[in-house]
Scaffold this active site. Structure first.
Site, PDB file in Angstrom:
ATOM      1  N   ASP A   1      -8.539  -4.265  -6.354  1.00  6.61           N
ATOM      2  CA  ASP A   1      -8.130  -3.244  -5.389  1.00  6.61           C
ATOM      3  C   ASP A   1      -9.016  -2.013  -5.531  1.00  6.61           C
ATOM      4  O   ASP A   1      -9.066  -1.404  -6.605  1.00  6.61           O
ATOM      5  CB  ASP A   1      -6.667  -2.863  -5.626  1.00  6.61           C
ATOM      6  CG  ASP A   1      -6.070  -2.016  -4.515  1.00  6.61           C
ATOM      7  OD1 ASP A   1      -6.828  -1.276  -3.842  1.00  6.61           O
ATOM      8  OD2 ASP A   1      -4.849  -2.071  -4.316  1.00  6.61           O
TER       9      ASP A   1
ATOM     10  N   SER B   1       0.839  -1.192   0.000  1.00  5.93           N
ATOM     11  CA  SER B   1       0.000   0.000   0.000  1.00  5.93           C
ATOM     12  C   SER B   1       0.884   1.256   0.000  1.00  5.93           C
ATOM     13  O   SER B   1       1.712   1.428  -0.885  1.00  5.93           O
ATOM     14  CB  SER B   1      -0.961  -0.040   1.195  1.00  5.93           C
ATOM     15  OG  SER B   1      -1.921   0.983   1.123  1.00  5.93           O
TER      16      SER B   1
ATOM     17  N   HIS C   1      -7.853  -4.726  -1.634  1.00  6.08           N
ATOM     18  CA  HIS C   1      -6.679  -4.050  -1.068  1.00  6.08           C
ATOM     19  C   HIS C   1      -6.143  -4.893   0.079  1.00  6.08           C
ATOM     20  O   HIS C   1      -6.641  -4.836   1.204  1.00  6.08           O
ATOM     21  CB  HIS C   1      -7.064  -2.656  -0.580  1.00  6.08           C
ATOM     22  CG  HIS C   1      -5.886  -1.762  -0.319  1.00  6.08           C
ATOM     23  ND1 HIS C   1      -5.025  -1.351  -1.315  1.00  6.08           N
ATOM     24  CD2 HIS C   1      -5.421  -1.196   0.822  1.00  6.08           C
ATOM     25  CE1 HIS C   1      -4.094  -0.574  -0.806  1.00  6.08           C
ATOM     26  NE2 HIS C   1      -4.310  -0.477   0.497  1.00  6.08           N
TER      27      HIS C   1
END
Length: 549
Positions: free
Chosen positions: A438, A190, A475
């Protein structure tokens, strides 16, 4: 022979105890070996629920200062030095807005605890990136983002903390083991993946290998998407959390699977032939205005989903971030939590993008910072009023106080035209993986970055960089995906033995709540882009029945 065995056992126990005592003494004396501008305390940990060997825990602080906002700043870190050191060092990049020192384990999505770098003989360092996320306790939901009002704190968060911490951490490692580090790795997901990508450009000689998960390398641009999404959802329902029901997203996912699941040769809930799917899937055909069958969606909901997947643009129809992949993971709890609805009462059940994402866009990525309040309503109202002509350019703004824009600070230099020449010259290697579903950072943005990198290297980017796409994964882990895989092992082999990675086998997890019964126990090859897994023959549950082509 028994007396000899007993003697040998006793000697082994004695030797183990002696080595442990020596290690503990070395841990206690470590503060004497570090420079005066770094404060550390140490503690020897002989038993840990996660780390499988004893280790020396170092807690440190450096770069103490008073910011332009009159507040105290410093760079705090944690370093774990295991007894089974293999002359490897891992710099753990963390996620979100940082602001907290997370356990230095080298955790990255896909790995099981026994595969964490700390359990593979790495010394691992972690930090808060130069600010304390709890230093503004009365600011509500924006408290962790107010550091963005201090230019140096922004820059530290973007990249400067790396060059400040790395030499201190390396000195501690080599002082403790009395040996040089042989291989250094950077590991992040991330925002941490963004920091790893920044390192490849700004500090090309710092790391031999980089393991990068779902990177937010265009973080300020991705934050503009938050306003775009909230406005699209608000047009459906003034209560964002109710704009799209779980059944809506299940129906949308089912429609994608109906058209695309078998494109890779197997009907298994995973869309490996994603690029072909994007050409075929027509979301408008799911509208109740054109189809009255069960599972259709009202036209306004289809329009919202189409807008969200198109990505933000201004009145000149210029793209402000990226478009997105239509994929089955839109039904996952993770996708919903980020985009539509949270389970958190203090957030008024608003999604992450509507509260924490808005706080970052206002206080960190806009120049000058926008003083948005820390309650859910203020944050949602900020996004609803966001102007894509007037406000979006603020991520590029510079002022006397902020001589670097948010894009300058957060994004890898030349991200739109990457070459990574110096990283290659230092023989660096990187492995990147990104979920097709995502909801925070578009996998299409990462693919475009990689394609440009490949073009700039005459089609030879795979000599030093590999990209892996993961169908169904949002994610981080979760979603209807094969989300358990070990990317660390092939990276080590590539860096230390020169073995270029090929496919990486991934498996589904039984404890993944997003996995249907039909997907439990299956494995699939994750192929280095642009290759993708195609079913050939054999047991459809096994990775060996698929080939990368």
């Amino acid at each position: 022979m028994k007396p000899i065995l007993l003697l040998n056992t006793s000697f082994a126990l004695f030797l183990t105890a002696s080595l442990g005592q020596a290690a503990e003494m070395d841990c206690q004396s470590l503060p004497n070996s570090i420079s005066n501008n770094v404060d550390i305390t140490t503690k020897y940990i002989s038993n840990d629920d996660v780390v499988n060997v004893p280790y020396c825990l170092v807690l440190g602080e450096l770069d103490k200062r008073t910011g332009v906002d009159g507040k105290y700043y410093s760079l705090k870190f944690e370093l774990r030095l295991p007894e089974n050191w293999k002359k490897r060092f891992a710099f753990q990049f963390n996620g979100g807005n940082d602001g907290a020192v997370k356990p230095a384990l080298g955790v990255v999505a896909g790995l099981t605890p026994d595969q964490y770098p700390i359990n593979q003989g790495f010394a691992v360092v972690s930090s808060d990136a130069g600010h304390n996320g709890k230093s503004n306790p009365n600011a509500g939901l924006v408290g962790g983002a107010i550091f963005g009002h201090d230019p140096q704190a922004r820059q530290d968060y973007g990249y400067s903390f790396i060059e400040k911490l790395n030499p201190a951490a390396r000195q501690l490692v080599e002082s403790y083991y009395k040996q040089p580090i042989q291989y250094a790795y950077g590991i992040g997901k991330s925002n941490g993946g963004r920091q790893a990508m920044v390192s490849a450009v700004r500090y090309p000689n710092m790391f031999d290998g980089l393991l990068i998960g779902y990177p937010g390398f265009n973080l300020p641009k991705a934050a503009v998407q938050h306003a775009w999404d909230i406005q699209a959802l608000h047009a459906v329902n003034s209560d964002i959390s109710q704009a799209l029901t779980r059944q809506d997203l299940n129906s949308f996912s089912d429609a994608i699977l109906e058209q695309c699941d078998t494109l890779d040769g197997a009907q298994d809930g995973l869309i490996f032939a994603s690029d072909e799917c994007q050409k075929l899937f027509n979301p408008q055909a799911l509208s109740c205005a054109t189809d009255s069958r069960q599972g259709c969606l009202p036209e306004e909901k289809i329009n919202a989903l189409v807008l969200m997947h198109q990505g933000p643009s201004n009145s000149k129809h210029e793209a402000l971030y990226s478009d997105w992949v239509y994929d089955s993971g839109i039904r996952s709890g993770g996708w919903r939590f980020w985009k539509v609805e949270s389970h958190i009462k203090s957030w008024d059940h608003q999604p992450i993008i509507g509260v924490m994402g808005a706080a970052s866009l206002a206080h960190i990525f806009s120049t000058p910072p926008v003083n948005v309040g820390g309650d859910p309503k203020s944050l949602i109202d900020f996004l609803l009023a966001y102007d894509f002509d007037e406000d979006a350019p603020k991520i590029y703004n510079k002022t006397k106080m902020f001589p670097l824009s948010a894009m300058n600070v957060m994004t890898p230099p030349n991200a739109d035209n990457p070459i990574l020449k110096e990283f290659q010259q230092s023989n660096g290697k990187m492995m990147i993986y990104h979920g097709n579903s995502d909801p925070v950072f578009s996998v299409k943005d990462t693919v475009r970055w990689y394609n440009r990198l490949d073009e700039n290297n005459d089609g030879n980017a795979s000599n030093f960089a590999k990209l892996y796409r993961i169908p169904g994964m949002p994610h981080g882990q979760g979603g209807p995906s094969a989300d358990q895989f070990n990317m660390l092992e092939p990276l080590i082999s590539w860096v230390e033995q020169g073995h270029s990675p090929a496919e990486v086998v991934a498996a589904t997890r039984d404890d993944n709540r997003d996995i249907p019964e039909t997907m439990k126990g299956i494995s699939r090859p994750l192929c280095p882009y642009p290759l993708t897994a195609i079913y050939k023959k054999g047991d459809v549950a096994k990775a060996r029945s698929f080939a990368c082509q």
